[in-house]
Design a protein around this motif. Structure first.
Motif, PDB file in Angstrom:
ATOM      1  N   LEU A  35     -28.598 -45.378  41.559  1.00  0.00           N
ATOM      2  CA  LEU A  35     -28.860 -46.723  42.085  1.00  0.00           C
ATOM      3  C   LEU A  35     -30.350 -47.064  42.047  1.00  0.00           C
ATOM      4  O   LEU A  35     -30.721 -48.220  42.174  1.00  0.00           O
ATOM      5  N   GLN A  39     -31.992 -49.758  35.232  1.00  0.00           N
ATOM      6  CA  GLN A  39     -30.596 -50.142  34.955  1.00  0.00           C
ATOM      7  C   GLN A  39     -29.744 -49.277  35.866  1.00  0.00           C
ATOM      8  O   GLN A  39     -29.592 -48.072  35.628  1.00  0.00           O
ATOM      9  N   LYS A  40     -29.226 -49.895  36.929  1.00  0.00           N
ATOM     10  CA  LYS A  40     -28.421 -49.103  37.865  1.00  0.00           C
ATOM     11  C   LYS A  40     -27.237 -48.485  37.121  1.00  0.00           C
ATOM     12  O   LYS A  40     -26.644 -49.113  36.238  1.00  0.00           O
ATOM     13  N   ALA A 270     -23.079 -58.108  39.597  1.00  0.00           N
ATOM     14  CA  ALA A 270     -23.248 -58.748  40.910  1.00  0.00           C
ATOM     15  C   ALA A 270     -22.982 -60.245  40.806  1.00  0.00           C
ATOM     16  O   ALA A 270     -23.524 -60.924  39.944  1.00  0.00           O
ATOM     17  N   ASP A 273     -27.012 -62.264  44.815  1.00  0.00           N
ATOM     18  CA  ASP A 273     -27.987 -61.298  45.319  1.00  0.00           C
ATOM     19  C   ASP A 273     -27.366 -60.557  46.496  1.00  0.00           C
ATOM     20  O   ASP A 273     -26.750 -61.185  47.356  1.00  0.00           O
ATOM     21  N   ILE A 285     -29.563 -55.704  44.716  1.00  0.00           N
ATOM     22  CA  ILE A 285     -29.040 -56.029  43.382  1.00  0.00           C
ATOM     23  C   ILE A 285     -29.055 -57.546  43.272  1.00  0.00           C
ATOM     24  O   ILE A 285     -28.660 -58.253  44.201  1.00  0.00           O
ATOM     25  N   ARG A 286     -29.587 -58.049  42.158  1.00  0.00           N
ATOM     26  CA  ARG A 286     -29.720 -59.495  41.971  1.00  0.00           C
ATOM     27  C   ARG A 286     -28.486 -60.057  41.303  1.00  0.00           C
ATOM     28  O   ARG A 286     -27.794 -59.344  40.558  1.00  0.00           O
ATOM     29  N   GLU A 289     -27.101 -59.008  37.836  1.00  0.00           N
ATOM     30  CA  GLU A 289     -27.563 -57.653  37.512  1.00  0.00           C
ATOM     31  C   GLU A 289     -26.327 -56.745  37.414  1.00  0.00           C
ATOM     32  O   GLU A 289     -25.305 -56.994  38.054  1.00  0.00           O
ATOM     33  N   THR A 290     -26.426 -55.690  36.604  1.00  0.00           N
ATOM     34  CA  THR A 290     -25.251 -54.842  36.377  1.00  0.00           C
ATOM     35  C   THR A 290     -25.459 -53.406  36.873  1.00  0.00           C
ATOM     36  O   THR A 290     -26.588 -52.914  36.920  1.00  0.00           O
ATOM     37  N   ILE A 291     -24.360 -52.779  37.201  1.00  0.00           N
ATOM     38  CA  ILE A 291     -24.329 -51.328  37.425  1.00  0.00           C
ATOM     39  C   ILE A 291     -23.524 -50.750  36.262  1.00  0.00           C
ATOM     40  O   ILE A 291     -22.354 -51.108  36.074  1.00  0.00           O
TER      41      ILE A 291
END
Ligand code: TRP
Length: 338
Positions: A35, A39-40, A270, A273, A285-286, A289-291
Motif C-alpha cells: 500500500l 503504484q499500490k 478508487a 478520494d 487513495i485518490r 487511482e488503482t491498486i
C-alpha cells in the motif's frame, strides 16, 4: 534439506507427510509495503483464505472463465499421448497441488504411475488434498510436502520407494499458474522446476494463450461478479486481520488487457478520494487511482517455448485446445539454463 520426518503411523493413507518449513509469510509487512508503493499493489498470495479459496473455485465455474474447463478437456483429449510419452511407472510431482480434478485426469491417463507427490505452501491444504486422493487411489504411493516451490528440493531424497525413484519424473504444473508471475519470476520458477529433472524426465505445464481482448476481459471480470468478490475479499481480510477501515464500496474491480505486456491486469479502482488506516498506518487513495492486484500473462506457442528454452527446457510436444486457445507443453531438460 532437513531430514525427512516419516510418520508411517498416521491415518489418511499417505506414504509420508513432510513439513519443509517454508519461510513464514508476514501478512502485515507485505500489505503495508504494497500500500506504500507509488503504484499500490497487494500480493496475490494472500487471496486464498477460506472464503478466497471458495470464491476461486467458484471463478473456475463461471461461463466466461474458459481456462479451467478448456485445460481439463484438452488433458482428456491428449491422455493417450501423455500415457505414451510418460511410459510405465512415472513419479508424478505437483508443485502448488490443489484439490483439482486435473491431477486425477493425469493419473487416470498414465500407465501404472509409481507414485504421486503433492506440494503446497499450505501444509493443511496439501495434506487433506493428498489424503482425498489416497482414498481414491489406494494402490498408489502418495506423499504430501509442505514446501514453497521457490525453495530448493532434492527429489532423490524424498522418502519414496525404490520403484518410485526409478520411474520417470513428471512434474505437473497446470492452470497457467506460470502466467501469474512476472516474466522474470516465471523464468526463475521454470529454472527451479528444471532443476528437479534428469535426462528423460519432463515438465507438463499449462499456459493460456493470447486471444481477443473481449474474451480475456470477460474471463477475468465475470458477469456474476465472482472475480470482483474474490478481489474485494482481500480488502475484507485486511480490514479484519489488520484492523483496517478501507471502504470496499469505494473500490471498483476492473480487468484490463495490456497488449504490450501480453497480460490481463487486475485492479481495484478508487471511485473517490479515500483516507484509511491499516495496521496503525494511514493511507490516501485518490479518485481513479488503482491498486494492482494480479496479472495473468498470455502466451503464443513461440513466446512460451522461448521462455522455456531460456530456462533450459526444450519442447518435445505442445497441444492447443480447439476452442478458446489454451496450450499444454511437454518440456524436457536441454543442456544448461542460461
Ligand atoms: N492462473 C489462473 C489464471 O490466471 C487462475 C488465477 C490466478 C486467477 N489468479 C486469478 C483467475 C485471479 C482469476 C482471478 O487464469
Amino acid at each position: 534439506m532437513t531430514e525427512p520426518r516419516k510418520m508411517p503411523s498416521q491415518t489418511g493413507g499417505l506414504s509420508f507427510f513432510e513439513d519443509m518449513h517454508p519461510p513464514a509469510a508476514d501478512f502485515r509487512a507485505d500489505i503495508l509495503a504494497g500500500l506504500s508503493k507509488p503504484q499500490k499493489a497487494l500480493p496475490p498470495k494472500y487471496y486464498y483464505d477460506e472464503e478466497g479459496s471458495r470464491l476461486f473455485d467458484a471463478i473456475t465455474e463461471q461461463p466466461e472463465y474458459y481456462v479451467t474447463g478448456t485445460e481439463l478437456e484438452l488433458m482428456r483429449t491428449i491422455g493417450p499421448e501423455l500415457r505414451e510419452l510418460a511410459g510405465e511407472g512415472a513419479l508424478v510431482l505437483e508443485p502448488g497441488a490443489g484439490s483439482s480434478v486435473k491431477i486425477r485426469t493425469l493419473l487416470d491417463a498414465l500407465d501404472s504411475p509409481s507414485a504421486y507427490v503433492g506440494m503446497d505452501i499450505s501444509g493443511d491444504h496439501v495434506r487433506s488434498a493428498c489424503e482425498a486422493l489416497a482414498a481414491d487411489y489406494p494402490s498408489l504411493e502418495i506423499g504430501a510436502l509442505c514446501h514453497d516451490f521457490t525453495q530448493s528440493l532434492d527429489v532423490a531424497a524424498l522418502p519414496l520407494s525404490a520403484k518410485a525413484h526409478a520411474g520417470r519424473r513428471l512434474v505437473f504444473f497446470p492452470g497457467s499458474t506460470i502466467g501469474n508471475f512476472e516474466l522474470i519470476d516465471a523464468l526463475a520458477l521454470l529454472k527451479t522446476l528444471r532443476g528437479w529433472l534428469r535426462e528423460g524426465d519432463a515438465l507438463l505445464i499449462g499456459a493460456d494463450m493470447r486471444k481477443a481482448s473481449e474474451a480475456l476481459e470477460a474471463a477475468y471480470d465475470d458477469e456474476a461478479g465472482v472475480t470482483a468478490a474474490f478481489n474485494l475479499n482481500l480488502i475484507a481480510r485486511i480490514n479484519r486481520e489488520l484492523d483496517g477501515d478501507i471502504d470496499a464500496d469505494g473500490l471498483q474491480y476492473r480487468a484490463l488487457w495490456n497488449p504490450y505486456r501480453s497480460r490481463v491486469e487486475m485492479y481495484l479502482v478508487a471511485r473517490r478520494d479515500m483516507h484509511f488506516t491499516v495496521g496503525g498506518e494511514r493511507f490516501v487513495i485518490r479518485k481513479d487511482e488503482t491498486i494492482h492486484m494480479e496479472n495473468s500473462h498470455k502466451f503464443t506457442l513461440e513466446t512460451f517455448q522461448d521462455l522455456a528454452a531460456k530456462a533450459g527446457l526444450r519442447s518435445r510436444k505442445a497441444w492447443v485446445s480447439a476452442r478458446e486457445p489454451f496450450s499444454i507443453h511437454w518440456l524436457e531438460p536441454a543442456g544448461e539454463a542460461c
